[in-house]
Design an enzyme around this catalytic site. Structure first.
Site, PDB file in Angstrom:
ATOM      1  N   ASP A 136      72.750  63.677  86.057  1.00  0.00           N
ATOM      2  CA  ASP A 136      73.832  62.876  86.051  1.00  0.00           C
ATOM      3  C   ASP A 136      74.822  63.117  87.332  1.00  0.00           C
ATOM      4  OD1 ASP A 136      72.676  62.126  83.869  1.00  0.00           O
ATOM      5  OD2 ASP A 136      74.036  62.054  82.532  1.00  0.00           O
TER       6      ASP A 136
ATOM      7  N   CYS B 260      68.729  68.957  80.288  1.00  0.00           N
ATOM      8  CA  CYS B 260      70.016  68.221  80.706  1.00  0.00           C
ATOM      9  C   CYS B 260      70.198  66.889  80.172  1.00  0.00           C
ATOM     10  CB  CYS B 260      70.602  67.862  82.281  1.00  0.00           C
ATOM     11  SG  CYS B 260      70.469  69.469  83.497  1.00  0.00           S
ATOM     12  N   ASP B 261      71.663  66.559  79.834  1.00  0.00           N
ATOM     13  CA  ASP B 261      72.164  65.147  79.644  1.00  0.00           C
ATOM     14  C   ASP B 261      70.581  64.231  78.688  1.00  0.00           C
ATOM     15  OD1 ASP B 261      73.264  65.936  82.629  1.00  0.00           O
ATOM     16  OD2 ASP B 261      74.684  64.364  81.121  1.00  0.00           O
ATOM     17  N   LYS B 262      69.759  62.955  79.142  1.00  0.00           N
ATOM     18  CA  LYS B 262      69.271  62.098  78.432  1.00  0.00           C
ATOM     19  C   LYS B 262      68.172  63.168  78.779  1.00  0.00           C
ATOM     20  CE  LYS B 262      72.006  60.732  80.395  1.00  0.00           C
ATOM     21  NZ  LYS B 262      72.587  61.688  80.043  1.00  0.00           N
TER      22      LYS B 262
ATOM     23  N   CYS C  31      75.064  72.313  83.542  1.00  0.00           N
ATOM     24  CA  CYS C  31      76.958  72.202  83.539  1.00  0.00           C
ATOM     25  C   CYS C  31      77.256  73.228  83.128  1.00  0.00           C
ATOM     26  CB  CYS C  31      77.164  70.859  84.634  1.00  0.00           C
ATOM     27  SG  CYS C  31      75.996  70.520  85.840  1.00  0.00           S
TER      28      CYS C  31
ATOM     29  N   GLU D 214      78.031  56.130  83.188  1.00  0.00           N
ATOM     30  CA  GLU D 214      78.390  57.618  82.877  1.00  0.00           C
ATOM     31  C   GLU D 214      79.528  57.311  84.295  1.00  0.00           C
ATOM     32  OE1 GLU D 214      76.468  61.293  80.491  1.00  0.00           O
ATOM     33  OE2 GLU D 214      77.048  61.837  82.711  1.00  0.00           O
TER      34      GLU D 214
ATOM     35  N   SER E 269      81.499  60.309  80.915  1.00  0.00           N
ATOM     36  CA  SER E 269      80.758  62.083  81.016  1.00  0.00           C
ATOM     37  C   SER E 269      81.479  62.811  80.009  1.00  0.00           C
ATOM     38  CB  SER E 269      80.573  62.288  82.597  1.00  0.00           C
ATOM     39  OG  SER E 269      80.722  64.339  82.793  1.00  0.00           O
TER      40      SER E 269
END
Length: 552
Positions: free
Chosen positions: A78, A119-121, A191, A442, A468
């Site tokens: 991302d 991460c994320d998705k 992150c 995002e 985000s």
């Protein structure tokens, strides 16, 4: 065993021949076959090191009597795709990942799965696949990145985004910006703030699908590798006891996850992902449930971007078990639910305790009496909108201001950097929803620009897209219905007065019903921004953000 369909009996001699071609032995084929879903790649910092995690998982599976078989999953970073066309693909990959895991796992008859995201998705996608396939499964993430250090202060990726705006407005030099970009992300891992990846990895633990420590043990630690080995061993226990994801991910488990999410002010994206995961488990999570839980859940752990602590600090303070133990003192959690440890939630957190009350506040001294996220409704968001209330300055909890309307992220970013944004403005970013984007990008660049210029206490942003997990300020996303479906946000004009009342959960444009109806009658649906390829198909089948942006 499920895998008997690919390896047992006379009719499966050709199948066994193919296994033998890869060096598997008869003894290995006699054991349960465990799929190891590894999303390692060389483009996402959180995934760069996942081969090490996968090797540890495979060792754990083998030690516990199973045969591990690794296969890949894709991923999008991302941070790297932020602010350009690449971000249109981020949310859309969630469905691709879930579908591809289903295809490989069901086709090859695995008896169980260990899923390795970070991460994320990728995290929610793997949980969606686990719920959909419903064979014994354990999730083990790659772990959070350590915070960077700059001039004696902890920094993170969000710092770097905000420093871009500080440079453009003349507050720092190019040399200072370069120093920050080299120091913000010091190594592998997701992150370091309680952004989307770490929020979802922590909530995986709360849901019962990850072992204690899954969300907070740092990526670059021996403890993370040990956790991976335990995950490999534990999936064999799940196979032996026939404990499946839907046995674990019950409605009560999702209520636990939402509660902890509110207690630590996780990413607003959790309001997209938890309903999508629940949907695969046959459970419906209404938006109002998030707000109902937020109103009774104290905010105890204030991490970046809302505060200055990072996930490593949360881990050292006792981690998610300590936070859950504290919330349970108020009777907010269901403790009798089974988890991948083979024990209940209550048993998992029985010995947990807060080790640093600066990071995890006790119930007697919360940051706030209510949770970190809020669901807003009103004539501008009839089906709901989401804001990270904990990251909003007190003076922006109520705001009225004139709309400045933009039909894409690029337009608003250009306006911010060219000095066209004034104090008091409400920036409206539309046609960035699941269908309109497409992909519901995002938008960290505009929110970081506002914060970096010191306007986060004076300017609000509202969008049918999303922000985000690193976003702070009066940034309201997920406005539903979205503009591409003719929602009220499509009808806003420059100068319309928008009222934001977060305490009372309202988001309104100060126009009469008659005026809105008149504008709606004259509204014309614009041409799709993308007319071919995967994103075009995605736009045709994706549903509203208010329902998790799942595919029909």
């Amino acid at each position: 065993m499920i895998s008997d369909r690919v390896k047992k009996g006379v009719m499966r001699a050709p199948h066994r021949s193919l296994f033998y071609a890869m060096g598997y032995t008869k003894e290995e084929l006699d054991r349960p076959l465990i799929g190891i879903v590894n999303s390692q790649n060389e483009i996402i910092p959180g995934h760069f090191h996942l081969d090490t995690i996968a090797e540890a998982v495979k060792m754990g599976v083998a030690m516990a009597g199973g045969t591990p078989m690794e296969f890949p999953a894709i991923g999008v970073c991302d941070g790297i795709v932020m602010g350009h066309i690449g971000m249109k693909y981020s949310l859309a990959t969630r469905e691709l990942i879930a579908d591809s895991i289903e295809a490989v796992a069901v086709a090859h008859g695995f008896d169980g799965l260990v899923l390795i995201p970070n991460c994320d998705k990728i995290v929610p996608a793997m949980l969606m696949a686990a719920a959909r396939i419903n064979i014994p499964a354990v999730v083990v993430s790659g772990g959070p990145m350590y915070a960077g250090r700059y001039k004696g202060q902890d920094i993170d990726l969000n710092t770097c985004f905000e420093k871009v705006s500080a440079f453009k407005s003349g507050k720092i030099t190019a040399e200072e910006l370069e120093e920050v970009e080299h120091l913000a992300c010091p190594g592998c891992g997701s992150c370091s703030g309680i952004f989307t990846a770490n929020s979802m990895n922590c909530l995986t633990e709360v849901l019962g699908m990850g072992l204690p420590g899954n969300g907070t043990i740092p990526a670059n630690s021996g403890a993370r590798i040990a956790l991976a080995k335990k995950a490999g061993m534990q999936v064999m226990e799940m196979v032996r006891r026939d404990i499946k994801p839907r046995d674990i991910m019950t409605k009560e488990a999702f209520i636990n996850a939402i509660t902890v999410d509110m207690g630590m002010a996780g990413s607003t994206n959790t309001v997209l992902h938890l309903p999508a995961i629940a949907n695969e488990a046959g459970i419906k999570l209404e938006l109002d449930l998030f707000d109902e839980i937020s109103r009774k859940t104290p905010y105890l752990a204030k991490l970046s971007p809302s505060g200055y602590h990072h996930v490593q600090d949360l881990h050292e303070a006792g981690g998610i078990p300590a936070l859950m133990k504290e919330l349970s003192r108020k009777g907010l959690l269901h403790l009798d639910l089974i988890t991948v440890t083979g024990k209940t939630v209550g048993e998992n957190i029985a010995n947990a305790k807060i080790l640093n009350t600066e990071v995890i506040h006790p119930l007697e001294n919360p940051y706030r009496e209510t949770g970190g996220l809020a669901i807003l409704r009103g004539n501008l968001a009839p089906d709901g909108a989401v804001v990270k209330e904990a990251a909003v300055a007190p003076e922006m909890l109520y705001h009225e201001g004139p709309a400045k309307v933009f039909d894409s992220e690029e337009e608003v970013t250009e306006a911010i950097y060219s000095g066209k944004v004034q104090k008091g403005d409400v920036l409206v970013i539309r046609y960035e929803g699941p269908k309109g984007g497409p992909g519901m990008r995002e938008m960290l660049s505009p929110t970081s620009s506002i914060a970096g210029m010191g306007l986060d206490k004076d300017v609000a942003l509202i969008t049918d897209g999303r922000f985000s997990g690193a976003t702070r300020g009066a940034s309201i996303g997920h406005i539903s219905p979205e503009a591409m479906e003719g929602g009220p946000i499509a009808l806003i004009q420059n100068g319309d007065i928008i009222r934001i009342d977060i305490r009372n959960r309202r988001l309104d444009v100060l126009l009469s019903d008659e005026e809105l109806a008149k504008r709606k009658a004259n509204w014309q649906k614009p041409e799709p921004k993308v007319k071919s390829g995967y994103l075009s198909r995605y736009a045709r089948f994706v549903t509203s953000a208010s329902t998790g942006a799942v595919l029909k």
